[in-house]
Design a protein around this motif. Structure first.
Motif, mmCIF file in Angstrom:
data_model
loop_
_atom_site.group_PDB
_atom_site.id
_atom_site.type_symbol
_atom_site.label_atom_id
_atom_site.label_comp_id
_atom_site.label_asym_id
_atom_site.label_seq_id
_atom_site.Cartn_x
_atom_site.Cartn_y
_atom_site.Cartn_z
ATOM 1 N N CYS A 1 31.019 34.859 48.823
ATOM 2 C CA CYS A 1 32.120 35.403 48.034
ATOM 3 C C CYS A 1 31.570 36.213 46.861
ATOM 4 O O CYS A 1 30.587 35.821 46.223
ATOM 5 C CB CYS A 1 32.994 34.276 47.478
ATOM 6 N N SER A 2 32.210 37.331 46.563
ATOM 7 C CA SER A 2 31.836 38.160 45.425
ATOM 8 C C SER A 2 33.058 38.964 45.002
ATOM 9 O O SER A 2 33.866 39.362 45.843
ATOM 10 C CB SER A 2 30.672 39.093 45.806
ATOM 11 N N THR A 3 33.188 39.210 43.701
ATOM 12 C CA THR A 3 34.374 39.918 43.219
ATOM 13 C C THR A 3 34.315 41.412 43.501
ATOM 14 O O THR A 3 35.361 42.061 43.589
ATOM 15 C CB THR A 3 34.556 39.710 41.708
ATOM 16 N N THR B 1 36.563 38.259 46.521
ATOM 17 C CA THR B 1 37.365 37.262 45.822
ATOM 18 C C THR B 1 37.758 37.833 44.469
ATOM 19 O O THR B 1 37.506 39.007 44.189
ATOM 20 C CB THR B 1 36.569 35.943 45.659
ATOM 21 N N TRP C 1 38.098 36.760 40.035
ATOM 22 C CA TRP C 1 37.607 35.799 39.059
ATOM 23 C C TRP C 1 38.546 34.600 38.944
ATOM 24 O O TRP C 1 38.100 33.475 38.719
ATOM 25 C CB TRP C 1 37.430 36.475 37.704
ATOM 26 N N LEU D 1 37.924 32.399 42.261
ATOM 27 C CA LEU D 1 36.522 32.249 42.663
ATOM 28 C C LEU D 1 36.188 30.830 43.108
ATOM 29 O O LEU D 1 35.669 30.616 44.218
ATOM 30 C CB LEU D 1 35.615 32.661 41.505
ATOM 31 N N ALA E 1 28.979 31.612 46.322
ATOM 32 C CA ALA E 1 29.474 32.784 45.608
ATOM 33 C C ALA E 1 28.345 33.385 44.775
ATOM 34 O O ALA E 1 27.562 32.660 44.153
ATOM 35 C CB ALA E 1 30.661 32.424 44.719
ATOM 36 N N ILE F 1 27.853 35.607 38.069
ATOM 37 C CA ILE F 1 28.731 34.488 37.714
ATOM 38 C C ILE F 1 28.136 33.728 36.532
ATOM 39 O O ILE F 1 27.007 33.244 36.590
ATOM 40 C CB ILE F 1 28.922 33.548 38.909
ATOM 41 N N ARG G 1 33.706 25.420 35.297
ATOM 42 C CA ARG G 1 33.356 25.626 36.705
ATOM 43 C C ARG G 1 32.454 24.515 37.213
ATOM 44 O O ARG G 1 32.548 24.116 38.378
ATOM 45 C CB ARG G 1 32.669 26.985 36.878
#
Length: 270
Positions: free
Chosen positions: A52-54, A94, A96, A99, A110, A114, A120
């Motif tokens: 996953c990455s924004t 994804t 923020w 996430l 991910a 980050i 988190r």
């Protein structure tokens, strides 16, 4: 004789109790069943790792909406991770705000600039950190003298733009009481708000301010070597998966010391 018989009964009772405890222990181990499978095992069996990455946080991750092409330091690092595992890489976009929820649901881990936060960390594991960072302002260069400190920034009439769902928004909400917080949903275009004068500044990670200032000479990063806060960047992993965490930490340690990370970072960070 009576004393001897009494001692014998005590010893026999003790041995029986030990046998009972041992039996219960064995039964408990059998009842527990096999240990849960690590995500690492599932990735190897599948022949694919989903990351996953924004896609909206340069220089770490960027997804071009027109071409669908990914680029960035952590995109390259994800490719190296997949290569060393001997599996194919699938990047999953994804946000923020989602996430942590997407971790384990749509992806295996991910990556993408980050920040390590205690919030988190209550819901996920982190890899070892690979970069030290911190929050600092970026503004148009003609306004550089006006926005050096939080006291200067937190004034009526000052407009600070933030992207929702991440640590930038959390920092602004915590530290800005009098300034106006402008929430801009697209982190790929957020610096255009500052360039166009619709916002006065943005407070974000020093690494991002350096990168944006290199792309836009009109923008100046405020004291990126002495940010307001201390933070670190790391990769986000499923909570409780020590096997995957150990593998990622070992891979990252090698990549940080054999030149792999520096080779990917140099074109973006200089």
């Amino acid at each position: 004789m009576i004393a001897k018989r009494r001692v014998g009964r005590i010893v026999a009772s003790g041995l029986a109790a030990l046998a009972l405890v041992a039996g219960c222990g064995a039964a408990s181990e059998d009842d527990a069943g096999p240990a849960p499978q690590s995500v690492l095992d599932a990735v190897l069996a599948r022949g694919e790792v989903k990351v996953c990455s924004t896609g909206d946080y340069r220089p770490f991750t960027h997804l071009d909406p027109a071409t669908g092409r990914w680029e960035g330091i952590d995109v390259d690092m994800a490719g190296d991770l997949a290569h060393r595992l001997g599996v194919r890489l699938t990047l999953v976009q994804t946000t923020w705000g989602t996430l942590v929820d997407d971790l384990g649901r749509t992806c295996d881990l991910a990556m993408g600039g980050i920040s390590v936060t205690t919030e988190r960390a209550t819901r996920a594991f982190y890899s070892d950190a690979y970069l030290v960072d911190g929050k600092t302002p970026i503004t148009r260069c003609e306004n550089a003298a006006r926005f050096q400190t939080l006291e200067q920034i937190d004034q009526p009439g000052v407009r600070a733009v933030v992207n929702p769902g991440g640590t930038n928004e959390e920092f602004a909400d915590t530290h800005l009481d009098q300034a106006t917080i402008v929430r801009h949903p697209d982190n790929n275009t957020i610096f255009e708000e500052v360039l166009a004068g619709r916002a006065d500044l943005m407070i974000t990670d020093a690494t991002e301010t350096r990168w944006q200032a290199r792309q836009h000479p009109e923008l100046c990063a405020m004291h990126p070597d002495a940010p307001f806060t201390f933070s670190e960047k790391a990769y986000l992993l499923p909570r409780g998966d020590v096997v995957l965490q150990e593998w990622v930490d070992n891979w990252l340690h090698i990549a940080r010391n054999d030149g792999t990370y520096d080779r990917f970072a140099r074109p973006h960070l200089g």
